[in-house]
Design a protein around this motif. Sequence first.
Motif, PDB file in Angstrom:
ATOM      1  N   VAL A 104       0.805  -1.347  -0.066  1.00 25.23           N
ATOM      2  CA  VAL A 104      -0.118   0.042   0.072  1.00 25.23           C
ATOM      3  C   VAL A 104       1.039   1.316  -0.007  1.00 25.23           C
ATOM      4  O   VAL A 104       0.389   2.227  -0.751  1.00 25.23           O
ATOM      5  CB  VAL A 104      -1.102  -0.122   1.235  1.00 25.23           C
ATOM      6  CG1 VAL A 104      -1.777   1.385   1.304  1.00 25.23           C
ATOM      7  CG2 VAL A 104      -1.944  -1.195   1.115  1.00 25.23           C
ATOM      8  N   GLU A 105       2.165   1.413   0.875  1.00 27.00           N
ATOM      9  CA  GLU A 105       2.665   2.370   0.742  1.00 27.00           C
ATOM     10  C   GLU A 105       3.420   2.586  -0.603  1.00 27.00           C
ATOM     11  O   GLU A 105       3.686   3.814  -0.726  1.00 27.00           O
ATOM     12  CB  GLU A 105       3.924   2.236   1.839  1.00 27.00           C
ATOM     13  CG  GLU A 105       3.232   2.334   3.420  1.00 27.00           C
ATOM     14  CD  GLU A 105       4.394   1.989   4.505  1.00 27.00           C
ATOM     15  OE1 GLU A 105       5.347   1.692   4.092  1.00 27.00           O
ATOM     16  OE2 GLU A 105       4.096   2.255   5.735  1.00 27.00           O
ATOM     17  N   ALA A 106       3.919   1.607  -1.003  1.00 27.06           N
ATOM     18  CA  ALA A 106       4.672   1.764  -2.234  1.00 27.06           C
ATOM     19  C   ALA A 106       3.658   2.376  -3.220  1.00 27.06           C
ATOM     20  O   ALA A 106       3.980   3.214  -4.303  1.00 27.06           O
ATOM     21  CB  ALA A 106       5.152   0.470  -2.863  1.00 27.06           C
ATOM     22  N   GLU A 107       2.522   1.701  -3.566  1.00 27.86           N
ATOM     23  CA  GLU A 107       1.290   1.939  -4.620  1.00 27.86           C
ATOM     24  C   GLU A 107       0.998   3.586  -4.381  1.00 27.86           C
ATOM     25  O   GLU A 107       0.770   4.118  -5.368  1.00 27.86           O
ATOM     26  CB  GLU A 107       0.192   1.101  -4.511  1.00 27.86           C
ATOM     27  CG  GLU A 107       0.397  -0.223  -5.170  1.00 27.86           C
ATOM     28  CD  GLU A 107       0.705  -0.187  -6.650  1.00 27.86           C
ATOM     29  OE1 GLU A 107       0.578   1.096  -6.998  1.00 27.86           O
ATOM     30  OE2 GLU A 107       1.042  -1.056  -7.168  1.00 27.86           O
ATOM     31  N   LEU A 108       0.809   3.714  -2.871  1.00 24.65           N
ATOM     32  CA  LEU A 108       0.410   5.386  -2.751  1.00 24.65           C
ATOM     33  C   LEU A 108       1.539   6.204  -3.094  1.00 24.65           C
ATOM     34  O   LEU A 108       1.185   7.352  -3.831  1.00 24.65           O
ATOM     35  CB  LEU A 108       0.063   5.392  -1.178  1.00 24.65           C
ATOM     36  CG  LEU A 108      -0.198   6.945  -0.860  1.00 24.65           C
ATOM     37  CD1 LEU A 108      -1.459   7.474  -1.663  1.00 24.65           C
ATOM     38  CD2 LEU A 108      -0.426   7.011   0.534  1.00 24.65           C
ATOM     39  N   SER A 109       2.771   5.864  -2.954  1.00 23.79           N
ATOM     40  CA  SER A 109       4.184   6.637  -3.339  1.00 23.79           C
ATOM     41  C   SER A 109       4.109   6.881  -4.668  1.00 23.79           C
ATOM     42  O   SER A 109       4.408   7.971  -5.488  1.00 23.79           O
ATOM     43  CB  SER A 109       5.232   6.110  -2.933  1.00 23.79           C
ATOM     44  OG  SER A 109       6.497   6.949  -3.317  1.00 23.79           O
ATOM     45  N   LEU A 110       3.849   5.704  -5.737  1.00 21.54           N
ATOM     46  CA  LEU A 110       3.751   5.775  -7.075  1.00 21.54           C
ATOM     47  C   LEU A 110       2.647   6.653  -7.868  1.00 21.54           C
ATOM     48  O   LEU A 110       2.716   7.099  -8.686  1.00 21.54           O
ATOM     49  CB  LEU A 110       3.810   4.354  -7.631  1.00 21.54           C
ATOM     50  CG  LEU A 110       5.044   3.428  -7.389  1.00 21.54           C
ATOM     51  CD1 LEU A 110       4.756   2.000  -7.780  1.00 21.54           C
ATOM     52  CD2 LEU A 110       6.062   3.870  -8.511  1.00 21.54           C
ATOM     53  N   ALA A 111       1.505   6.438  -7.021  1.00 26.41           N
ATOM     54  CA  ALA A 111       0.306   7.136  -7.313  1.00 26.41           C
ATOM     55  C   ALA A 111       0.776   8.799  -7.069  1.00 26.41           C
ATOM     56  O   ALA A 111       0.095   9.692  -8.028  1.00 26.41           O
ATOM     57  CB  ALA A 111      -0.681   6.748  -6.410  1.00 26.41           C
ATOM     58  N   LEU A 112       1.262   8.991  -6.158  1.00 28.41           N
ATOM     59  CA  LEU A 112       1.689  10.454  -5.827  1.00 28.41           C
ATOM     60  C   LEU A 112       2.564  10.931  -7.034  1.00 28.41           C
ATOM     61  O   LEU A 112       2.438  12.090  -7.356  1.00 28.41           O
ATOM     62  CB  LEU A 112       2.311  10.734  -4.517  1.00 28.41           C
ATOM     63  CG  LEU A 112       1.037  10.685  -3.195  1.00 28.41           C
ATOM     64  CD1 LEU A 112       1.976  10.521  -2.071  1.00 28.41           C
ATOM     65  CD2 LEU A 112       0.330  11.802  -3.355  1.00 28.41           C
ATOM     66  N   ASP A 113       3.478  10.210  -7.409  1.00 30.78           N
ATOM     67  CA  ASP A 113       4.289  10.542  -8.560  1.00 30.78           C
ATOM     68  C   ASP A 113       3.692  10.928  -9.690  1.00 30.78           C
ATOM     69  O   ASP A 113       4.002  11.714 -10.302  1.00 30.78           O
ATOM     70  CB  ASP A 113       5.580   9.274  -8.811  1.00 30.78           C
ATOM     71  CG  ASP A 113       6.525   9.238  -7.536  1.00 30.78           C
ATOM     72  OD1 ASP A 113       6.635  10.007  -6.672  1.00 30.78           O
ATOM     73  OD2 ASP A 113       7.140   8.008  -7.421  1.00 30.78           O
ATOM     74  N   ARG A 114       2.960   9.839  -9.960  1.00 29.61           N
ATOM     75  CA  ARG A 114       2.024  10.230 -11.212  1.00 29.61           C
ATOM     76  C   ARG A 114       1.150  11.556 -11.082  1.00 29.61           C
ATOM     77  O   ARG A 114       1.135  12.161 -12.088  1.00 29.61           O
ATOM     78  CB  ARG A 114       1.118   9.083 -11.485  1.00 29.61           C
ATOM     79  CG  ARG A 114       1.816   7.635 -11.572  1.00 29.61           C
ATOM     80  CD  ARG A 114       0.907   6.610 -12.398  1.00 29.61           C
ATOM     81  NE  ARG A 114      -0.080   6.137 -11.271  1.00 29.61           N
ATOM     82  CZ  ARG A 114       0.181   4.986 -10.392  1.00 29.61           C
ATOM     83  NH1 ARG A 114       1.088   4.579 -10.708  1.00 29.61           N
ATOM     84  NH2 ARG A 114      -0.953   4.654  -9.430  1.00 29.61           N
ATOM     85  N   ARG A 115       0.744  11.739  -9.853  1.00 32.31           N
ATOM     86  CA  ARG A 115      -0.076  13.007  -9.843  1.00 32.31           C
ATOM     87  C   ARG A 115       0.777  14.022  -9.953  1.00 32.31           C
ATOM     88  O   ARG A 115       0.520  15.218 -10.619  1.00 32.31           O
ATOM     89  CB  ARG A 115      -0.775  12.983  -8.293  1.00 32.31           C
ATOM     90  CG  ARG A 115      -1.638  14.093  -8.117  1.00 32.31           C
ATOM     91  CD  ARG A 115      -3.087  13.822  -8.956  1.00 32.31           C
ATOM     92  NE  ARG A 115      -4.066  14.759  -8.766  1.00 32.31           N
ATOM     93  CZ  ARG A 115      -5.298  14.962  -9.259  1.00 32.31           C
ATOM     94  NH1 ARG A 115      -5.405  14.186 -10.277  1.00 32.31           N
ATOM     95  NH2 ARG A 115      -5.925  15.955  -8.976  1.00 32.31           N
TER      96      ARG A 115
END
Length: 226
Positions: free
Chosen positions: A205-216
């Motif tokens: 979850v932490e990694a996916e959230l970090s990647l989602a923030l990168d995309r955003r």
Amino acid sequence: MAEDVERKEGGREYRMEELARLAGITVRTLRFYRERKLIPPPRREGRIAWYDDHHLARLRTITALLERGHTLNGIAELAEALDQGRDVADLLGVGTPSEEEPVRLTPEELAARFEGQVTPENLAAALELGYLGTDGDEIVHISRRLLDVSSALVREGIPLGEVLTAAARVREHADALAELFATLILRHAPEEELPRLRPLARSVVEAELSLALDRRLAAKAGGTDA
């Protein structure tokens, strides 16, 4: 001068004059608070009214909140919300394993964390979310990490009410993610393996959230919506 104090199991009891002196207020003010139902009724023994340490703690809290700019009406509403809050044992769940560290706070310490934003509405929202529970005169926050993050967001200028609204939405997604992970594990392993494997779920979850923030952030920098 002898104190008007009576010993009782688990604490002490005070007559009105002694309680007012210890709380640093006048007897007239104490009577006013009692009439406004800012403190619980005393125990009566004939014509004598006995107050205890819970009354003293409540009076000191009222004084601290008044010094921080809260009104008596606001304090009364806060007290009512706390009195209706869930007991800490119900909040934490006796024997339930958790990686989160609960934090004990007095009402004035909570008010200091969120200067000017501990309103009855926000307090009710936090109680409804299960972030806060009550234990006598103390408030218990279920997670030090959540307390620290939410107070940091408020310091950055985000209103506490909006933080709590976002928290409710995050809760919905977190519950769905926990159900997804638990179903996956239980399909291939016994239930007793869940506590051991929960750090893996958190890492995903932490990694996916970090990647989602990168995309955003990349989308914002490029002038497009993610």
